[in-house]
Motif scaffolding. Structure first.
Motif, PDB file in Angstrom:
ATOM      1  N   LEU A 165      -5.950   0.634  -3.929  1.00 30.90           N
ATOM      2  CA  LEU A 165      -6.878   0.691  -2.812  1.00 30.90           C
ATOM      3  C   LEU A 165      -8.146   1.448  -3.134  1.00 30.90           C
ATOM      4  O   LEU A 165      -9.241   1.005  -2.816  1.00 30.90           O
ATOM      5  CB  LEU A 165      -6.192   1.370  -1.617  1.00 30.90           C
ATOM      6  CG  LEU A 165      -5.158   0.613  -0.775  1.00 30.90           C
ATOM      7  CD1 LEU A 165      -5.837  -0.324   0.141  1.00 30.90           C
ATOM      8  CD2 LEU A 165      -4.073  -0.048  -1.558  1.00 30.90           C
ATOM      9  N   LYS A 166      -8.023   2.613  -3.753  1.00 31.83           N
ATOM     10  CA  LYS A 166      -9.176   3.475  -3.943  1.00 31.83           C
ATOM     11  C   LYS A 166      -9.880   3.215  -5.275  1.00 31.83           C
ATOM     12  O   LYS A 166     -10.817   3.902  -5.622  1.00 31.83           O
ATOM     13  CB  LYS A 166      -8.743   4.947  -3.863  1.00 31.83           C
ATOM     14  CG  LYS A 166      -7.950   5.299  -2.629  1.00 31.83           C
ATOM     15  CD  LYS A 166      -8.784   5.184  -1.363  1.00 31.83           C
ATOM     16  CE  LYS A 166      -8.001   5.259  -0.055  1.00 31.83           C
ATOM     17  NZ  LYS A 166      -6.916   6.185   0.061  1.00 31.83           N
ATOM     18  N   GLY A 198       0.803  -1.216   0.000  1.00 33.78           N
ATOM     19  CA  GLY A 198       0.000   0.000   0.000  1.00 33.78           C
ATOM     20  C   GLY A 198       0.835   1.264   0.000  1.00 33.78           C
ATOM     21  O   GLY A 198       2.015   1.256   0.361  1.00 33.78           O
ATOM     22  N   ALA A 199       0.198   2.352  -0.393  1.00 31.38           N
ATOM     23  CA  ALA A 199       0.898   3.621  -0.532  1.00 31.38           C
ATOM     24  C   ALA A 199       1.309   4.190   0.827  1.00 31.38           C
ATOM     25  O   ALA A 199       2.382   4.780   0.969  1.00 31.38           O
ATOM     26  CB  ALA A 199       0.017   4.622  -1.282  1.00 31.38           C
ATOM     27  N   LYS A 200       0.450   4.015   1.826  1.00 27.79           N
ATOM     28  CA  LYS A 200       0.780   4.564   3.141  1.00 27.79           C
ATOM     29  C   LYS A 200       2.052   3.907   3.676  1.00 27.79           C
ATOM     30  O   LYS A 200       2.927   4.577   4.222  1.00 27.79           O
ATOM     31  CB  LYS A 200      -0.382   4.306   4.103  1.00 27.79           C
ATOM     32  CG  LYS A 200      -0.348   5.126   5.351  1.00 27.79           C
ATOM     33  CD  LYS A 200      -1.490   4.715   6.264  1.00 27.79           C
ATOM     34  CE  LYS A 200      -1.925   5.836   7.168  1.00 27.79           C
ATOM     35  NZ  LYS A 200      -3.033   5.419   8.043  1.00 27.79           N
ATOM     36  N   CYS A 201       2.137   2.585   3.487  1.00 21.50           N
ATOM     37  CA  CYS A 201       3.316   1.844   3.947  1.00 21.50           C
ATOM     38  C   CYS A 201       4.562   2.325   3.198  1.00 21.50           C
ATOM     39  O   CYS A 201       5.641   2.457   3.791  1.00 21.50           O
ATOM     40  CB  CYS A 201       3.098   0.352   3.724  1.00 21.50           C
ATOM     41  SG  CYS A 201       1.393  -0.153   4.015  1.00 21.50           S
ATOM     42  N   TYR A 221       1.984  12.126   5.723  1.00 22.78           N
ATOM     43  CA  TYR A 221       3.290  12.732   5.391  1.00 22.78           C
ATOM     44  C   TYR A 221       3.890  13.400   6.631  1.00 22.78           C
ATOM     45  O   TYR A 221       5.048  13.179   6.967  1.00 22.78           O
ATOM     46  CB  TYR A 221       3.161  13.791   4.275  1.00 22.78           C
ATOM     47  CG  TYR A 221       2.313  13.380   3.102  1.00 22.78           C
ATOM     48  CD1 TYR A 221       2.467  12.134   2.505  1.00 22.78           C
ATOM     49  CD2 TYR A 221       1.349  14.240   2.586  1.00 22.78           C
ATOM     50  CE1 TYR A 221       1.683  11.767   1.430  1.00 22.78           C
ATOM     51  CE2 TYR A 221       0.565  13.877   1.517  1.00 22.78           C
ATOM     52  CZ  TYR A 221       0.731  12.644   0.939  1.00 22.78           C
ATOM     53  OH  TYR A 221      -0.058  12.286  -0.118  1.00 22.78           O
ATOM     54  N   ASN A 276      -5.909  14.814  -1.455  1.00 21.44           N
ATOM     55  CA  ASN A 276      -6.734  14.471  -0.325  1.00 21.44           C
ATOM     56  C   ASN A 276      -6.277  15.425   0.779  1.00 21.44           C
ATOM     57  O   ASN A 276      -5.109  15.376   1.149  1.00 21.44           O
ATOM     58  CB  ASN A 276      -6.467  13.013   0.077  1.00 21.44           C
ATOM     59  CG  ASN A 276      -7.189  12.606   1.339  1.00 21.44           C
ATOM     60  OD1 ASN A 276      -7.994  13.350   1.863  1.00 21.44           O
ATOM     61  ND2 ASN A 276      -6.883  11.405   1.826  1.00 21.44           N
ATOM     62  N   TYR A 317     -13.619  13.335  -2.939  1.00 26.27           N
ATOM     63  CA  TYR A 317     -13.768  14.168  -1.747  1.00 26.27           C
ATOM     64  C   TYR A 317     -14.371  15.518  -2.104  1.00 26.27           C
ATOM     65  O   TYR A 317     -14.084  16.071  -3.169  1.00 26.27           O
ATOM     66  CB  TYR A 317     -12.400  14.402  -1.081  1.00 26.27           C
ATOM     67  CG  TYR A 317     -11.772  13.131  -0.583  1.00 26.27           C
ATOM     68  CD1 TYR A 317     -12.409  12.369   0.401  1.00 26.27           C
ATOM     69  CD2 TYR A 317     -10.576  12.670  -1.103  1.00 26.27           C
ATOM     70  CE1 TYR A 317     -11.849  11.182   0.853  1.00 26.27           C
ATOM     71  CE2 TYR A 317     -10.012  11.484  -0.663  1.00 26.27           C
ATOM     72  CZ  TYR A 317     -10.653  10.743   0.313  1.00 26.27           C
ATOM     73  OH  TYR A 317     -10.104   9.572   0.752  1.00 26.27           O
ATOM     74  N   TYR A 366      -2.891  14.953   3.280  1.00 28.75           N
ATOM     75  CA  TYR A 366      -3.022  13.634   3.904  1.00 28.75           C
ATOM     76  C   TYR A 366      -2.087  13.556   5.123  1.00 28.75           C
ATOM     77  O   TYR A 366      -0.879  13.798   4.978  1.00 28.75           O
ATOM     78  CB  TYR A 366      -2.630  12.613   2.841  1.00 28.75           C
ATOM     79  CG  TYR A 366      -2.760  11.155   3.153  1.00 28.75           C
ATOM     80  CD1 TYR A 366      -3.969  10.610   3.573  1.00 28.75           C
ATOM     81  CD2 TYR A 366      -1.675  10.297   2.963  1.00 28.75           C
ATOM     82  CE1 TYR A 366      -4.085   9.248   3.808  1.00 28.75           C
ATOM     83  CE2 TYR A 366      -1.784   8.933   3.194  1.00 28.75           C
ATOM     84  CZ  TYR A 366      -2.987   8.415   3.617  1.00 28.75           C
ATOM     85  OH  TYR A 366      -3.091   7.071   3.845  1.00 28.75           O
ATOM     86  N   ALA A 426      -2.562   8.501  -5.550  1.00 25.62           N
ATOM     87  CA  ALA A 426      -3.548   7.496  -5.135  1.00 25.62           C
ATOM     88  C   ALA A 426      -4.903   7.665  -5.826  1.00 25.62           C
ATOM     89  O   ALA A 426      -5.664   6.704  -5.935  1.00 25.62           O
ATOM     90  CB  ALA A 426      -3.729   7.545  -3.616  1.00 25.62           C
ATOM     91  N   TYR A 427      -5.200   8.884  -6.276  1.00 27.16           N
ATOM     92  CA  TYR A 427      -6.523   9.133  -6.871  1.00 27.16           C
ATOM     93  C   TYR A 427      -6.460   9.410  -8.374  1.00 27.16           C
ATOM     94  O   TYR A 427      -7.407   9.955  -8.942  1.00 27.16           O
ATOM     95  CB  TYR A 427      -7.200  10.303  -6.141  1.00 27.16           C
ATOM     96  CG  TYR A 427      -7.421   9.977  -4.683  1.00 27.16           C
ATOM     97  CD1 TYR A 427      -8.469   9.156  -4.297  1.00 27.16           C
ATOM     98  CD2 TYR A 427      -6.540  10.421  -3.713  1.00 27.16           C
ATOM     99  CE1 TYR A 427      -8.644   8.808  -2.976  1.00 27.16           C
ATOM    100  CE2 TYR A 427      -6.701  10.073  -2.382  1.00 27.16           C
ATOM    101  CZ  TYR A 427      -7.764   9.260  -2.023  1.00 27.16           C
ATOM    102  OH  TYR A 427      -7.934   8.903  -0.719  1.00 27.16           O
ATOM    103  N   CYS A 429       0.530  15.645  -3.321  1.00 22.84           N
ATOM    104  CA  CYS A 429      -0.540  14.690  -3.613  1.00 22.84           C
ATOM    105  C   CYS A 429      -1.505  15.325  -4.604  1.00 22.84           C
ATOM    106  O   CYS A 429      -2.059  16.391  -4.344  1.00 22.84           O
ATOM    107  CB  CYS A 429      -1.268  14.364  -2.308  1.00 22.84           C
ATOM    108  SG  CYS A 429      -2.664  13.242  -2.496  1.00 22.84           S
ATOM    109  N   ARG A 482      -4.913  -4.833   0.429  1.00 27.67           N
ATOM    110  CA  ARG A 482      -3.580  -4.203   0.477  1.00 27.67           C
ATOM    111  C   ARG A 482      -2.729  -4.493  -0.758  1.00 27.67           C
ATOM    112  O   ARG A 482      -2.199  -5.581  -0.921  1.00 27.67           O
ATOM    113  CB  ARG A 482      -2.781  -4.634   1.725  1.00 27.67           C
ATOM    114  CG  ARG A 482      -3.482  -4.556   3.051  1.00 27.67           C
ATOM    115  CD  ARG A 482      -3.963  -3.189   3.399  1.00 27.67           C
ATOM    116  NE  ARG A 482      -2.906  -2.192   3.346  1.00 27.67           N
ATOM    117  CZ  ARG A 482      -3.124  -0.886   3.095  1.00 27.67           C
ATOM    118  NH1 ARG A 482      -4.341  -0.447   2.867  1.00 27.67           N
ATOM    119  NH2 ARG A 482      -2.117  -0.048   3.057  1.00 27.67           N
TER     120      ARG A 482
END
Ligand SMILES: *Cc1c(COP(=O)(O)O)cnc(C)c1O
Length: 397
Positions: free
Chosen positions: A240-241, A98-101, A126, A180, A335, A123, A210-211, A176, A249
């Motif tokens: 994910l999205k 995943g991107a967060k990881c 960061y 987000n 969003y 987000y 991510a989007y 980003c 994941r």
């Protein structure tokens, strides 16, 4: 860690939501808050994962450790699907959970002794991961509160793109787009300026896309559409999205071989060491799902999911607009970013929760520049989104 806990956004929302549910046990609480996907994984993708999982119970289909960087076929499919003609190759793609990881892995790569810039609002991962790394101590102003972070203010007044002439030089720039929480996507011209800014300053851009699949206008889907970006940027992305993979994941990071540290050594070489040291790669079942995402049926199914959420977004934007609010975003992201002039984000959050049983996200949780805004997520079942909009109409009519 103490600094971080003070500002940790989503647990605080969860805490307030639980307290609300205790207070109103019969209320139907609808969450348009955290931004988790709600629609099922398309069958063409889920069945590919089921098949791989079943295969693991056979001698022919069993596999153990895979390549830490991801399966060759998947890396090649990501490169050809999302970076066709941009000079990004299979070997530049690092598949992950995943991107967060990957954002935290990149922080590990950069270490504590770097300066960092983020869009404000942005987000939280960061800033939070920067604070965890201990990137504190140079800019005096917000050190106590936020650590050593340069906030690049993004507001409706500047079209949600920072005035780079006022931004201090930093080693790393998180960017980003589509953003987000604001939903704003940077244009080609804006990204060209950002790449030039990074080049002039010797900074590395961490571009979070991510989007990207939510983009409806002609904004770039990848930073690598900008000439020269391969020498200054890495890009993180995920399924994910798009495919409802928040629980499955699977994501990836692109580190072009052209990206070098100031001593001339390739960034990809060090990132590879981090990946191989701290992980043994993404799950093989998830990767089977990723391959199915990139088949022609999978791509169509992901587009349908994205379009479903975008219809939700339109319903939310129309609702706020009809009530006289300035509601931003929506065109290129799931969003909606709503302005409440003169009010505090947490007060608006609390009022909406108390009076309508809707969970939103206070804009100030995304940085000081988010104060006075609330983020409304379009991830939800259609009937919940329609019901939420009905309640908002009753509240603000
Ligand atoms: C949801 C989200 C991610 C995704 O993180 P995963 O680890 O892939 O779930 C990354 N960046 C942004 C801006 C997001 O909103």
């Amino acid at each position: 860690m103490t600094k971080l806990q003070a500002g940790y956004l989503f647990p605080e929302i969860a805490r307030r939501r639980s307290a609300h549910m205790l207070k109103y046990p019969d209320a139907q609480v609808i969450s348009l808050g955290i931004g988790d996907t709600t629609e099922p994984i398309p069958p063409v993708i889920a069945s590919a994962m089921a098949k791989r999982a079943q295969g693991l119970s056979t001698f022919e289909g069993y596999s153990g450790y895979g390549a830490e960087q991801g399966e060759k076929r998947l890396r090649a499919a990501i490169a050809s699907t999302y970076y066709d003609g941009l000079g990004i190759e299979e070997t530049d793609i690092f598949v992950s959970d995943g991107a967060k990881c990957d954002i935290s892995r990149l922080q590990l790569l950069f270490g504590a002794n770097v300066t960092t810039a983020v869009q404000d609002p942005s987000y939280p991962a960061y800033v939070d991961s920067s604070v965890i790394m201990g990137q504190t101590g140079i800019f005096k102003k917000d050190i106590e509160k936020y650590g050593n972070i340069e906030y690049m203010r993004c507001t409706p007044e500047n079209g949600f793109f920072p005035d780079l002439s006022t931004v201090k030089r930093t080693d790393v720039i998180f960017f980003c787009s589509p953003n987000n929480p604001t939903g704003a996507a940077a244009s080609r011209e804006q990204l060209t300026r950002l790449v030039q800014f990074a080049k002039d300053n010797g900074s590395i851009i961490v571009y979070d896309s991510a989007y990207a699949m939510y983009i409806s206008d002609d904004s770039p889907r990848s930073i690598f559409e900008i000439p020269g970006a391969k020498e200054v940027a890495v890009e993180t992305a995920s399924f994910l999205k798009y495919a409802g993979f928040t629980g499955v994941r699977l994501g990836w990071t692109v580190i072009p071989k052209e990206l070098l540290f100031s001593d001339g050594s390739p960034v990809a070489k060090d990132f590879n060491l981090i990946v191989c040291t701290g992980s043994n790669g993404a799950s093989n079942i998830s990767q089977a799902g990723g391959l199915a995402c990139l088949s022609s049926e999978g791509l169509k199914a992901m587009t349908d999911v994205v379009n479903f959420y975008k219809e939700n977004t339109q319903i939310i934007v129309d609702t706020f607009a009809s009530l006289g609010f300035n509601a931003y975003g929506g065109l290129n992201a799931p969003y909606v970013w709503v302005r409440f002039p003169g009010k505090s984000s947490w007060d608006v959050f609390a009022e909406i929760l108390e009076k309508t049983h809707l969970v939103t996200t206070p804009g100030s949780g995304f940085g000081p520049g988010g104060e006075g805004f609330v983020r409304v997520s379009a991830f939800g079942h259609r009937e919940n989104v329609v019901e939420a909009c009905k309640r908002l109409q009753q509240l603000y009519r």
